[in-house]
Write an enzyme that holds these catalytic residues in place. Structure first.
Site, PDB file in Angstrom:
ATOM      1  N   HIS A 168       0.957  -1.173  -0.176  1.00  0.00           N
ATOM      2  CA  HIS A 168      -0.042  -0.128  -0.099  1.00  0.00           C
ATOM      3  C   HIS A 168       0.976   1.177  -0.094  1.00  0.00           C
ATOM      4  O   HIS A 168       1.806   1.395   0.725  1.00  0.00           O
ATOM      5  CB  HIS A 168      -0.890   0.095   1.126  1.00  0.00           C
ATOM      6  CG  HIS A 168      -1.828  -1.246   1.116  1.00  0.00           C
ATOM      7  ND1 HIS A 168      -2.422  -2.004   2.192  1.00  0.00           N
ATOM      8  CD2 HIS A 168      -2.676  -1.589   0.305  1.00  0.00           C
ATOM      9  CE1 HIS A 168      -3.261  -2.796   1.628  1.00  0.00           C
ATOM     10  NE2 HIS A 168      -3.437  -2.547   0.448  1.00  0.00           N
ATOM     11  N   GLU A 171       2.006   3.429   3.125  1.00  0.00           N
ATOM     12  CA  GLU A 171       2.800   2.745   4.149  1.00  0.00           C
ATOM     13  C   GLU A 171       4.145   2.529   4.056  1.00  0.00           C
ATOM     14  O   GLU A 171       4.698   1.565   4.149  1.00  0.00           O
ATOM     15  CB  GLU A 171       1.907   1.327   4.173  1.00  0.00           C
ATOM     16  CG  GLU A 171       0.265   1.444   4.530  1.00  0.00           C
ATOM     17  CD  GLU A 171      -0.317   0.260   4.162  1.00  0.00           C
ATOM     18  OE1 GLU A 171       0.198  -0.972   4.143  1.00  0.00           O
ATOM     19  OE2 GLU A 171      -1.756   0.325   4.137  1.00  0.00           O
ATOM     20  N   HIS A 290       2.965  -3.931   6.530  1.00  0.00           N
ATOM     21  CA  HIS A 290       1.703  -2.922   6.231  1.00  0.00           C
ATOM     22  C   HIS A 290       1.894  -2.067   7.405  1.00  0.00           C
ATOM     23  O   HIS A 290       2.651  -2.256   8.075  1.00  0.00           O
ATOM     24  CB  HIS A 290       0.659  -3.544   6.219  1.00  0.00           C
ATOM     25  CG  HIS A 290       0.266  -4.353   4.981  1.00  0.00           C
ATOM     26  ND1 HIS A 290      -0.537  -3.763   3.955  1.00  0.00           N
ATOM     27  CD2 HIS A 290       0.608  -5.406   4.308  1.00  0.00           C
ATOM     28  CE1 HIS A 290      -0.808  -4.555   2.880  1.00  0.00           C
ATOM     29  NE2 HIS A 290      -0.102  -5.561   3.034  1.00  0.00           N
ATOM     30  N   GLU A 357       1.154  -5.334  10.941  1.00  0.00           N
ATOM     31  CA  GLU A 357       0.571  -3.952  10.776  1.00  0.00           C
ATOM     32  C   GLU A 357       1.744  -3.117  11.821  1.00  0.00           C
ATOM     33  O   GLU A 357       1.441  -3.003  13.028  1.00  0.00           O
ATOM     34  CB  GLU A 357      -0.659  -3.957  11.101  1.00  0.00           C
ATOM     35  CG  GLU A 357      -1.715  -4.427  10.031  1.00  0.00           C
ATOM     36  CD  GLU A 357      -2.128  -3.638   8.849  1.00  0.00           C
ATOM     37  OE1 GLU A 357      -1.632  -2.620   8.700  1.00  0.00           O
ATOM     38  OE2 GLU A 357      -2.825  -4.221   8.158  1.00  0.00           O
TER      39      GLU A 357
HETATM   40  O1  0X9 Z   1      -6.407  -4.433   4.523  1.00  0.00           O
HETATM   41  C1  0X9 Z   1      -5.204  -4.876   4.270  1.00  0.00           C
HETATM   42  O2  0X9 Z   1      -4.740  -5.076   3.241  1.00  0.00           O
HETATM   43  C2  0X9 Z   1      -4.289  -4.842   5.507  1.00  0.00           C
HETATM   44  N1  0X9 Z   1      -4.594  -3.768   6.261  1.00  0.00           N
HETATM   45  S1  0X9 Z   1      -4.068  -2.499   5.764  1.00  0.00           S
HETATM   46  O3  0X9 Z   1      -4.589  -1.419   6.734  1.00  0.00           O
HETATM   47  N2  0X9 Z   1      -2.487  -2.055   5.653  1.00  0.00           N
HETATM   48  O4  0X9 Z   1      -4.547  -2.020   4.528  1.00  0.00           O
HETATM   49  C3  0X9 Z   1      -4.396  -6.033   6.185  1.00  0.00           C
HETATM   50  C4  0X9 Z   1      -4.442  -7.281   5.554  1.00  0.00           C
HETATM   51  C5  0X9 Z   1      -4.599  -8.421   6.429  1.00  0.00           C
HETATM   52  N3  0X9 Z   1      -5.108  -9.433   6.028  1.00  0.00           N
HETATM   53  C6  0X9 Z   1      -6.465  -9.670   6.382  1.00  0.00           C
HETATM   54  N4  0X9 Z   1      -7.211  -8.977   7.110  1.00  0.00           N
HETATM   55  N5  0X9 Z   1      -7.010 -10.887   5.638  1.00  0.00           N
HETATM   56 ZN    ZN Z   2      -1.496  -1.981   3.998  1.00  0.00          ZN
END
Ligand code: 0X9
Ligand code: ZN
Length: 766
Positions: A168, A171, A290, A357
């Site tokens: 992302h 980030e 992330h 994260e």
């Molecule tokens: O949503 C995402 O892609 C990730 N969080 S972010 O805030 N950096 O965008 C988390 C991905 C983790 N995986 C799942 N929750 N399945």
């Molecule tokens: Zn992310």
């Protein structure tokens, strides 16, 4: 970019990025950064914010951070916020901050794409024996995706790792631990040298170079890649474009959305590059950085179900949580997502897959970089050391307590899919001890379909069964599951049922914990999978709805519960929104026999009444789940007040119904009480009342279960409990009680009851 006038910059930013932070005069609406404390399921709140054109930027237990139109929020008219949610403004004008970072100068200590390349080149120059550069693909805009392989000469069987940063764009901090890892690996630390001798470590510091460039020069809050979508919008969410369960809920089909999954799985060249590298290198373990939220996450993300290798994933995840100080959890615990990195690497390659994260904001102040990197280096060192040879990745779902005294009890040790084609298991044994047995018995596990090694423990009456597995691989190494101690289950004649109806929150652990502390065997069943036989076969049912609203008790639940209670069911029902949701439905008045008074008690004191007299506690204490809407309810005819808030005046926190079945309905959750002791105390007292004089209710449940042709072991358990109760009545010489039972009993139950009656009342005449 410095040539662009601010107004143009702003217009650019709005039309392409902050979807729905809609154009007004010059086309720009100022974003505010807010924390929404969500009342209800988090997934729905995330969807609401996206639907209302906001952008969810982080989340934790019960909250999300979002970029939303500042004016709408100030005016209280933002559709992304639902009734009951509380909005906390973190930055009323995030705009200034977003613009401040538009410009290379402001990137400061963070790596740019060019600096990453320069540093990779320097590493190759410094250690040509150890580091190899490869461009693994090109982005939408044609930038190479840089990768390095760190490790000695290739040789068979060396485990390969993948460490990624920056899926992302915004980030930036996610580039730093992978770059720090590279520096450590090429340095002189003997541990690093041992790692690079025994492993191949691939580092892709910037998965999304176009996005990074854009975020560092034009618009800091950019998230996606820079794909031109069919509808004119820009960007696919790289972490929704992987091909495992792509397209399920948890990613958006809408190109304008911040979580747009793309037109098809692996449509994006950046993600194709990662896929192809993965298929070629067959990584054993992968980690993707992330920001932000301070979390260690593992699969699954697309479902709340645990992954088949959950115990291995969770064990390493928890350890890395300790090392970083982050909260470890399954990805979907907060809300489900589909098409992400972890699910593909685990689901498709069987790799142990993690997402970290980092930090508490996308771009932490530069001064925080060293501490974040240091904490994550600890986890990375652990990861490389401990996740290299996860063989034998075998998992076992331990058996639950059961009322089945006959057995046999099947047990399965499951081999990870990664090893199924080339099975390294040479010998696998079950070692068990039945209740009362002196010695352990060994049985060979038999290999079945899809890596399942199975066997059966024969039944041998009531008590505790203990077992473990011993496995040897072809190299002669042995493994024990569990590593220490034994798996255990109880064979009992009474089993309590916890119905988990809290939409993935995990509050069931409070209920299971209270029962365990009281020494009461139990099973936890998700509400969606519940059958009437399960209800009828249980000693009593504890049904929790957590802080769900609008789905507390659904109509199918009403039908099930009405029928269960009419057949002598004994039920504890918990939740702070039940009355609020179903107060208009006949079930509420007719079966729960309660009247809804109001949505929120202003007093936190809980004072037991009637069958719960003597119990006292408080809601909203530290260490408990906040009960923001403990409901005030009052008994109708046929019910009585079982708990008040402070001095009760006919209404309060719980209502007791004594009819053909018994109900204790609580207007709050057990998870709202602070401490295991008081939770256990409430459950113990509640069960004492619920089950008092319950022989005829038990008889009716048993008869109903038999009529239903229900589960044989549940029936056997219930009937055993019933006979027990009959014997107790007999021992007390409670002739009337026994006769009442007998007169209710149909043919099948009459004979054993009569026997108990005779034995108890006329022991000498036997
Ligand atoms: O949503 C995402 O892609 C990730 N969080 S972010 O805030 N950096 O965008 C988390 C991905 C983790 N995986 C799942 N929750 N399945
Ligand atoms: Zn992310």
């Amino acid at each position: 970019m410095s040539a662009l006038r601010p107004a143009l910059l702003a217009a650019l930013a709005v039309s392409t990025l902050v979807t729905g932070l809609r154009a007004e005069d010059d086309g720009y609406v100022k974003p505010a950064l807010v924390r929404i404390h969500v009342d209800g399921p988090l997934g729905a709140a995330v969807d609401r914010v996206f639907a209302a054109g906001g952008d969810v930027v982080a989340r934790g237990k019960g909250w999300i951070d979002a970029l939303v139109p500042a004016d709408a929020v100030a005016a209280g008219s933002y559709a992304g916020v639902a009734e009951g949610d509380r909005v906390e403004v973190i930055r009323s004008d995030a705009d200034a901050e977003l613009r401040a970072f538009a410009g290379r100068e402001a990137v400061g200590a963070y790596h740019t794409y060019a600096e990453v390349k320069a540093e990779l080149d320097a590493a190759v120059a410094a250690r040509p024996d150890l580091v190899r550069y490869e461009s693994i693909g090109k982005t939408v805009e044609g930038r190479p995706i840089h990768a390095v392989r760190v490790g000695g000469p290739a040789s068979e069987g060396k485990p390969a790792f993948l460490i990624c940063g920056l899926h992302h764009s915004r980030e930036w901090i996610s580039i730093e631990p992978p770059m720090a890892l590279l520096q450590w690996l090429i340095g002189s630390d003997p541990t690093a040298q041992a790692m690079t001798e025994s492993r191949e470590i691939w580092i892709v510091p910037v998965v999304n170079p176009d996005g990074l460039e854009y975020s560092q020069t034009q618009y800091k809050m950019w998230r996606k890649n820079r794909a031109k979508n069919a509808d004119g919008s820009v960007g696919v969410d790289p972490n929704r474009n992987y091909g495992y369960k792509w397209g399920l809920p948890g990613a958006s089909p809408d190109p304008g959305s911040e979580t747009y999954r793309g037109p098809s799985a692996f449509s994006e060249p950046e993600i194709q590059a990662i896929r192809d590298l993965g298929l070629r290198e067959k990584f054993v373990s992968v980690l993707s950085f992330h920001s932000y939220s301070e979390l260690v996450l593992w699969p699954w993300g697309f479902t709340y179900d645990p992954a088949p290798d959950d115990d291995v994933l969770a064990a390493h995840g928890r350890k890395m949580g300790e090392l970083t100080g982050y909260t470890p959890q399954q990805s979907s615990d907060l809300y489900p997502t589909s098409g992400d990195f972890d699910d593909w690497f685990y689901g498709e390659l069987g790799a142990l897959a993690y997402t970290f994260e980092l930090g508490t904001q996308f771009v932490p102040p530069e001064s925080e970089i060293p501490a974040i990197v240091a904490a994550n280096m600890k986890a990375l060192k652990y990861f490389l050391a401990e996740c290299a040879d996860p063989f034998p990745l075998m998992t076992h779902v331990p058996r639950s307590d059961t009322t089945d005294t006959q057995g046999p009890y099947g047990v399965v040790l499951q081999l990870s899919r990664r090893y199924q084609a080339d099975d390294p298991v040479a010998k696998a044994e079950l070692v068990y001890k039945n209740p009362g047995a002196e010695d352990w018995t060994r049985l060979d596990l038999v290999k079945g379909e899809a890596g399942a090694y199975a066997s059966e423990i024969p039944g041998s009456g009531l008590g505790t069964v203990e077992y473990h597995f011993e496995v040897a691989d072809k190299a002669g190494t042995s493994y024990r599951f569990p590593r220490e101690g034994e798996y255990r289950f109880q064979v009992v004649d009474q089993l309590y049922l916890v119905v988990d109806d809290d939409a993935g929150k995990g509050y069931e652990s409070a209920y299971a914990g209270a029962l365990a502390a009281a020494g009461l065997p139990h099973v936890v069943v998700p509400a969606a999978a519940l059958t009437e036989s399960q209800l009828l076969g249980a000693s009593a049912v504890l049904w929790l709805t957590g802080d769900d609203s609008s789905t507390t008790i659904e109509e199918k639940d009403e039908a099930l519960l009405s029928s269960f209670l009419s057949k002598g069911g004994e039920l504890m029902l918990f939740g702070q929104d039940i009355g609020y949701d179903i107060k208009e439905r006949p079930f509420f008045a007719q079966v729960l026999k309660a009247k809804f008074v109001k949505d929120k008690s202003d007093v936190n004191d809980l004072v037991g009444a009637g069958g719960l007299a003597g119990f006292t506690s408080k809601l909203n204490q530290a260490g408990a789940v906040a009960q923001r809407y403990p409901e005030v309810i009052a008994p109708l005819a046929g019910a009585s007040l079982a708990m008040s808030y402070g001095a009760g005046a006919g209404a309060g926190a719980a209502v007791a119904v004594d009819g053909p079945g018994r109900v204790l309905y609580f207007g709050f959750g057990l998870e709202g009480l602070a401490g295991a002791e008081v939770q256990k105390d409430l459950v113990t007292r509640a069960l004492a009342w619920l089950k008092a004089g319950g022989a005829s209710r038990m008889l009716r449940r048993a008869e109903a279960l038999r009529a239903l042709g229900g589960d044989a072991s549940a029936l056997a358990g219930l009937e055993a409990a019933l006979l027990d109760e009959a014997r107790r009545l007999g021992a007390r010489e409670d002739r009337a009680g026994l006769e009442a039972l007998l007169s209710d009993a149909s043919e099948f139950a009459r004979r054993p009851l009569l026997q108990a009656y005779m034995q108890a009342l006329f022991p000498k005449r036997r």
